[in-house]
Every structure is written in C-alpha cells, then in structure tokens.
Design a protein around this motif. Sequence first.
Motif, PDB file in Angstrom:
ATOM      1  N   LEU A 249      -0.394   2.678   3.872  1.00  0.00           N
ATOM      2  CA  LEU A 249      -1.563   1.856   3.550  1.00  0.00           C
ATOM      3  C   LEU A 249      -1.730   1.712   2.042  1.00  0.00           C
ATOM      4  N   SER A 250      -1.226   2.698   1.275  1.00  0.00           N
ATOM      5  CA  SER A 250      -1.437   2.665  -0.172  1.00  0.00           C
ATOM      6  C   SER A 250      -0.730   1.475  -0.798  1.00  0.00           C
ATOM      7  N   TYR A 251       0.486   1.159  -0.337  1.00  0.00           N
ATOM      8  CA  TYR A 251       1.161   0.039  -0.996  1.00  0.00           C
ATOM      9  C   TYR A 251       0.572  -1.296  -0.562  1.00  0.00           C
ATOM     10  N   LEU A 252      -0.092  -1.343   0.592  1.00  0.00           N
ATOM     11  CA  LEU A 252      -0.778  -2.587   0.967  1.00  0.00           C
ATOM     12  C   LEU A 252      -1.880  -2.898  -0.041  1.00  0.00           C
ATOM     13  N   LYS A 253      -2.499  -1.838  -0.517  1.00  0.00           N
ATOM     14  CA  LYS A 253      -3.560  -2.005  -1.502  1.00  0.00           C
ATOM     15  C   LYS A 253      -2.984  -2.297  -2.879  1.00  0.00           C
ATOM     16  N   ARG A 254      -1.959  -1.522  -3.288  1.00  0.00           N
ATOM     17  CA  ARG A 254      -1.421  -1.631  -4.640  1.00  0.00           C
ATOM     18  C   ARG A 254      -0.709  -2.954  -4.874  1.00  0.00           C
TER      19      ARG A 254
ATOM     20  N   ASN B 267      -1.145  -5.863  -3.271  1.00  0.00           N
ATOM     21  CA  ASN B 267      -1.973  -7.065  -3.107  1.00  0.00           C
ATOM     22  C   ASN B 267      -1.272  -8.126  -2.259  1.00  0.00           C
TER      23      ASN B 267
ATOM     24  N   LEU C 113      -8.536  -5.095   6.117  1.00  0.00           N
ATOM     25  CA  LEU C 113      -8.096  -5.152   4.721  1.00  0.00           C
ATOM     26  C   LEU C 113      -8.091  -6.569   4.182  1.00  0.00           C
TER      27      LEU C 113
END
Length: 706
Positions: A613-618, A620, A654
């Motif tokens: 999930l972290s790279y989905l946020k980072r 964009n 998200l």
Amino acid sequence: MTFSHMAMDRPLRILILEDTPTDAELAQRELRKAAMVFVAECVETRETFLKALDTWQPDIVLADYKLPHFDGLTALELLRQRSPDLPFVFVSGTMGEEFAIETLHRGASDYVLKGHLSKLGPAVVRALKVAETQYRHRLAEQDLFKSRQMLRTVLDTVPQRVFWKDLASIYLGCNQPFAIDYGFASPADLIGKTDFDLVSFELARRWRAEDQQIMANGQPHLDIEESYTKADGGQGWRVLCKAPLRDQQGQVTAILCTYEDITARKASEARARYLVYHDGLTELPNHLLASDRLQQAMAYADRESSKVALLFLDLDNFKTINDSLGHTVGDKLLCEVATRLGQCVRDTDTVSRQGGDEFLIVVPALHDSDASAPVLDKLLQSIHLPMVIDGHELSTSVSIGIAVYPDDGQDFESLMKKADTAMYQAKDAGGNTYCFFDKQMNDDVLENLRMRSGLGHALERDEFVLHYQPQIDLNSGALVGVEALIRWQHPTLGLVPPARFIPVAEETTMIVEIGEWVMIQACRQVAIWHRAGYSKISIAVNLSAIQFQRGDLEDTVKRALAQSGLEPSLLELELTESILIRNTENILTTVRQLKQLGVMLSIDDFGTGYSSLSYLKRFNVDKLKIDQSFIRHLATDPNDAAIVRAVVQMAHSLGLRTIAEGVEDESLLNDLRAFHCDEAQGYYFARPMPAQEMTQFLIAAQTSRL
C-alpha cells in the motif's frame, strides 16, 4: 711527465745540468757536429732543475757528476721519480769507470767523459732510441695488463662458466663462477686438478672421452644440454660448448670449455608446458586437458557400453564476493572450491577450471545417467558449507548442468554447450541445484537464438505491428480506452505473440528501442482516431523495467506526445509492481517526472507481485489493473472473489479506479459490476485487433453500449 717517441716535428729539447758555461758550450758544439737540431736549457741548482723539468719538459737530460750546490745522482733520482723513461746521460771529467757503472744501475742511460766529447752525439742518439723502446714496451705492458684485467672481469661477471684444460685434461684456469660451482674459493685453487677431482668417476671418464675426441678430430662440440649435480648437491641443467685451442702451427694444445646454467630456463619451459594443459590459479586441468580427458572417457565408454557425464558448474554468487571483497579473496575462494571439488570425485574423474567461476567435471564409466546422482549431491553439499577466507566467513553455492555421452552429444563442444544450457536452467531454478539436459532445453535455446537474431533487424524491417484491445466502462458500457499490444510479424514464424519475444528483448536491452517505437506509434494512432471524430478514448502502453534503467523514458514520452499532439491525460502508462520495488528512489523520481507531464499511471497485474500500500501512496498512481489470474475463476473460487472485492474497495478508498483484465463471459462481467469494478477488458468484448479493425470497432461502439 712521460717520454714521447723520437719522431717529432720540433727541435730536440736538451736540459743541461752544468755549473761551467764553457763545458756546456763544448757539449752543445759536439751535438751540432753530429747534425742534431736542438734547443738547450742550462741549469746548475736543484730548484732550477726541478722547475725546468716541470715547465720546459725536456726530451733528454745531460748532467755533470759534481756541482757546487747539487750533484748528478740526486738529479737522477729526482728525475726517475717523475719519469721512468726520460733519457739521462752523465757528462763528467772526474767519473771513474766503476762509478759510471753504478750510475747505470741506478737508472742512467749512458755516460761520456768530458775528455771524449766526440762520443756524446752517438750516446745521445743511443739513449733516445733506448728510451723510445722502453716507453713503447711500458705502454705495451700497460695495455696487456688492462686487457688481462678486462678479460678477467668479463670472465668473472658473465653468467657463463668458462674453463680450459691441457691435452691431459688438467685444468689450466677457469673463471670465478665455475670455481664457485665446484666449491672452490678462487680459480687458482682449481689449477692442476682433473675432472676426477670434481665429479663422479663415471662422469669424469665421459668428460675425458669427449675431450680426447675433440683433441683427435679438432672439431668443437656445441650446445650440448646435460643434467649435472651442483656443489650443494642440487640437480641442475646446463648447455655446454667445447672447442679446441691451437698454436701458431695449427696444432691442438688445449681445450676451451663454456657452459651456462639453464636450470631456471628449463623450469620455465616445464612450467609453460604445464600451463598449456592446466589452470595457473588452481593448478586444475584446463579446457584443453578436460577435452582430451573426455575424449578418452568417450572411447572407453564405446568399448564398455557405458556412459560419461559432463558436469558444468558455476558458482552462484561469486561476482558479489569478488566485487565486494576484492580479487585476492576471490582467487582464494576459487582455490578452496577447486580443493573441495577434488575431494568429492573419484581418482578417475577429472575436475577442470574453465575460467572465472566456471568448472567442468568429467565423470566416466557410468552405467546410466542416474549413477551420477551421488557425486552431484556430494558436490552441492560440499560447496554450500561455509568457507573462511582471510577472516571472512563466506557462503556460496553452485549450479550444475549435466550432459551425458552418448545420449546428448558425440563430441566435447556439443556436450559442453548442452551442459551449459542445463546449468542455466539450474540457475533459473534458484541455484544450489543440478539439472540434466533435455531436448526441450535445446529447443528453447534455439528459439532464444532465433529471437535474438531476428530482433536485431525487426525494427528496421518494419516487422512490428500494434494490436489494440478495447477497455469498457462497466457503469456506462462506453468504450473509454484501448491497450496497445505489440505483435511481431516474423517473416518465417508468422505472427509472434509478445510472451515469446519480450523476455529476449529485455535480456538484450532492445526493449528500450522497441518500447520507444510502441509509445510513438500508439500515441500517433489514437490521435488519428481523435481527429477522425471518434470519442476521446485513452491509450494504455506497457512499460518495461529496462526502460526505466537504460532509456530516457521522460524524453520518449515527451517526444511521443509532441509528435502526435495527444493530450497527456489520455496516455496511460502501465507499470508492473516489479518496477516499483527496485531502486525505489530513482524510480520514484522518474515516475514523478512523468506525472508532471500530465500522463496517467496504472499498476499492471496488481496482486501478483509484492503488493504494498505504501507505494500506491508514494507513486501517486491513478488505476489498478486486476490480474486475470484472479478474474478467471471469480465465479467458482470464493478466495478469488474475496481478493477482487477487497482490491476494488481498497482502490476506491484511495481514490483509484480499477480495471479487470481477462473477462471472457457475461457472468464474470456481472460479478465485476456487483463488486463495483470501474472498467474491464477481455475476449468477451473483443480480442486485440489491428488498427483498421479497431477503427471499425470504434464506429460500432459509437452507436451502442457494450
């Protein structure tokens, strides 16, 4: 002060030591009568005599025996201290015969009584000639001494040993190196000895026979190589030359011998011969010797109806160790591996190093292929044990490929290629294992080679084509985008799907050029559809990790957008999860640069990699593409259904859209709509199609909802 010869282009210089001017004049008159051309200087004291010797440098001295403040004998002693050869003649009226003889013993050239001055001219001439002879003799002696010194220096400093014997083979002389070789302090200690004093009886008798043969026929013996025992008891090699020495009548009077110690050269030659067939680092047989051993093993197998296994071994992480700890540690590791390999095999087997971290093992006399399994397990276990090298505890493993004679090949090269192929299969399986060659591997290798060869010209020959698959909005049923999928129209293989050639293109990095071509062609085509009045559909283009690593991806996207005039928001770049998890900071920088251009980003095959999930946020991203492996059994597998429902819910929370790939029937479509998935693509809607067919599909899509 030195005496020069009589042949001079100037008058003779005569120094006269006389206190009576009349007597000095009478002496000069007699010399003129003898037709001598000269100049004279008269002195009568010690001081003026020495000054004249230094400044005037006479050719001859005429001296009275007694003077008031000086005497002739003292003058003679002073002269001889300065010049041993300059003529000195006494001219006196009071010298007795006995005393005159004494003066000659002390170095006078001659004497003349004043009462017999008529003898002065001949005496002077005679004294000059004697002095000239003495001078030349002294020069000859000096030259001879220098020559002898030079010869001795040369003899004692050259690496060759030099010695000479008489007709009875008795040593007459030698140089210092020869004396040392046989335990003597100096050449003088060897004079008078024979070969029987130096070496064994048998060797001395052989040397004497050689000497006698040379004396008899007068022919030299040249470049004779022989072994010998040194003074310290060690064995050596030398090259020996013997030649006769002759007198003026041409008779052999002695033998001159030379030899050079070639022990080091012999050792170097032996080492060079050894290295032709062995590895210099590990001392193992090399490629050439391994080939010969395999030939012998195959010949034995033919006679005994047995088999031979050729093992190709490659260390799994040697490059990392070598690069991080240095070549010295790497070399020691290879030597330890070589030792362990040798401990795992039979005496009849051959362990060989091919270079780098690659080894070969020839295992002969096998009843069948499975008979090699015990040694294979032993090899894997031994190499996997930790090794301590220079204080570093290192762990490595080995991948082994096996080809079997006669099943897999009939010669060394073909067996080695197939063992190499099998080794790479073991590598692909994760290493620390072995793999036997089979026909499918060979087919795969040939296929790979065919792909590599063809890909090198495919772009320039315009053999690539793009097919397009529609992407449908599940709420409205409208066609909202297409995915560009490359195909290769091979001249002999026909239409090649990407699964067959994309991995090869990535191995060769040709994917960078191919990816750029896809980007430009896809943007150009969708822009054509837009200008033709079709709906504002987006175009999805897949990216390879190699394009991030090797290519200038941002520049490629800019160029594709500029050349086509396509709006950036209608270009969707599909990234795989594997791209995002490697070298994250560099990838993140590139992704941010792409987002600044206004393009859309989606994650392809979501859920099949290391989902985070972290790279989905980072990063964009805008959309998640759910892999078809979850869609295919959606209706029958509750786990797949739960995963798809969870991915859709997570994406929506998200703010991301979702698209499902691989939709092949209406029931799947209904389930996806029930899960509120946003978009879908698959055979249910349409297969990927060329641009012309896609144009017709667009026309139909304008009048209907899918």
